[in-house]
Design a protein around this motif. Sequence first.
Motif, mmCIF file in Angstrom:
data_model
loop_
_atom_site.group_PDB
_atom_site.id
_atom_site.type_symbol
_atom_site.label_atom_id
_atom_site.label_comp_id
_atom_site.label_asym_id
_atom_site.label_seq_id
_atom_site.Cartn_x
_atom_site.Cartn_y
_atom_site.Cartn_z
ATOM 1 N N LYS A 2 0.843 -1.192 0.000
ATOM 2 C CA LYS A 2 0.000 0.000 0.000
ATOM 3 C C LYS A 2 0.878 1.241 0.000
ATOM 4 O O LYS A 2 1.873 1.299 0.716
ATOM 5 C CB LYS A 2 -0.914 -0.015 1.229
ATOM 6 C CG LYS A 2 -1.971 1.056 1.254
ATOM 7 C CD LYS A 2 -2.896 0.825 2.447
ATOM 8 C CE LYS A 2 -4.014 1.843 2.483
ATOM 9 N NZ LYS A 2 -4.932 1.599 3.628
ATOM 10 N N GLU A 32 -1.794 -1.350 -3.772
ATOM 11 C CA GLU A 32 -2.941 -0.566 -3.318
ATOM 12 C C GLU A 32 -2.553 0.909 -3.258
ATOM 13 O O GLU A 32 -1.576 1.279 -2.612
ATOM 14 C CB GLU A 32 -3.399 -1.049 -1.943
ATOM 15 C CG GLU A 32 -4.662 -0.367 -1.454
ATOM 16 C CD GLU A 32 -5.135 -0.864 -0.105
ATOM 17 O OE1 GLU A 32 -6.010 -0.205 0.480
ATOM 18 O OE2 GLU A 32 -4.606 -1.897 0.377
ATOM 19 N N ASP A 34 -3.517 4.543 -2.069
ATOM 20 C CA ASP A 34 -4.350 5.261 -1.114
ATOM 21 C C ASP A 34 -4.322 6.754 -1.456
ATOM 22 O O ASP A 34 -3.281 7.401 -1.345
ATOM 23 C CB ASP A 34 -3.839 5.016 0.309
ATOM 24 C CG ASP A 34 -4.818 5.486 1.371
ATOM 25 O OD1 ASP A 34 -5.728 6.280 1.044
ATOM 26 O OD2 ASP A 34 -4.676 5.067 2.530
#
Length: 199
Positions: A2, A32, A34
């Motif tokens: 992430k 991922e 964010d």
Amino acid sequence: MKYAFYPGCVSRGACPELFASTLEVCAKLGIELDFEPLRGASCTGSGILQEKNLRLGDMLNARTFAMAENSGLPLLTICSTCQGVMSQANERLKADDKYLSDINVDLSEENLEYKGSADPRHLLWVIIEDIGLDKLKSMVVRPLSGFKIAPFYGCYLVRPSSALGFDDTPERRESLEGVIQAVGAELVDFPGKTLCCGF
């Protein structure tokens, strides 16, 4: 994996195909992105602002770095210009404690402080360093066999190499070549791959 995602201005405006393809590629690779930690982050200044007011440009980048630090996530960008400008700003900020302290006085108006731990990294580098070329190659469903592809880095992904961490991560010098070969295309080398586009 992430990351605090900094797409930059151009990928959300003049080059939307970069943004859309990044979302697709990252989803396939298990990266991922964010958006929340950097909501409201400023433009890097694109090198233009720095020519007029270096301190303001560095302060804007320090603000983004502080936001990423607060998230506890590594900072990822997809814009080569952003990568170069952020890396140079970060090098200046980390090299001068007094300068960073002065910048943090300005950031304190937003309850932000840059402690110096941010390491902005381009998606290309994340792919080769965090995913790995072997894993990338194993995930290719339709190899680009028969395609001849020439890499073009431009300025900001290769200069200045000291700010871009090439001493510690020399594989960054030929990262595009590695990705091109990993997806099954034929690599075509040419002298202009690291020249400026004229920007």
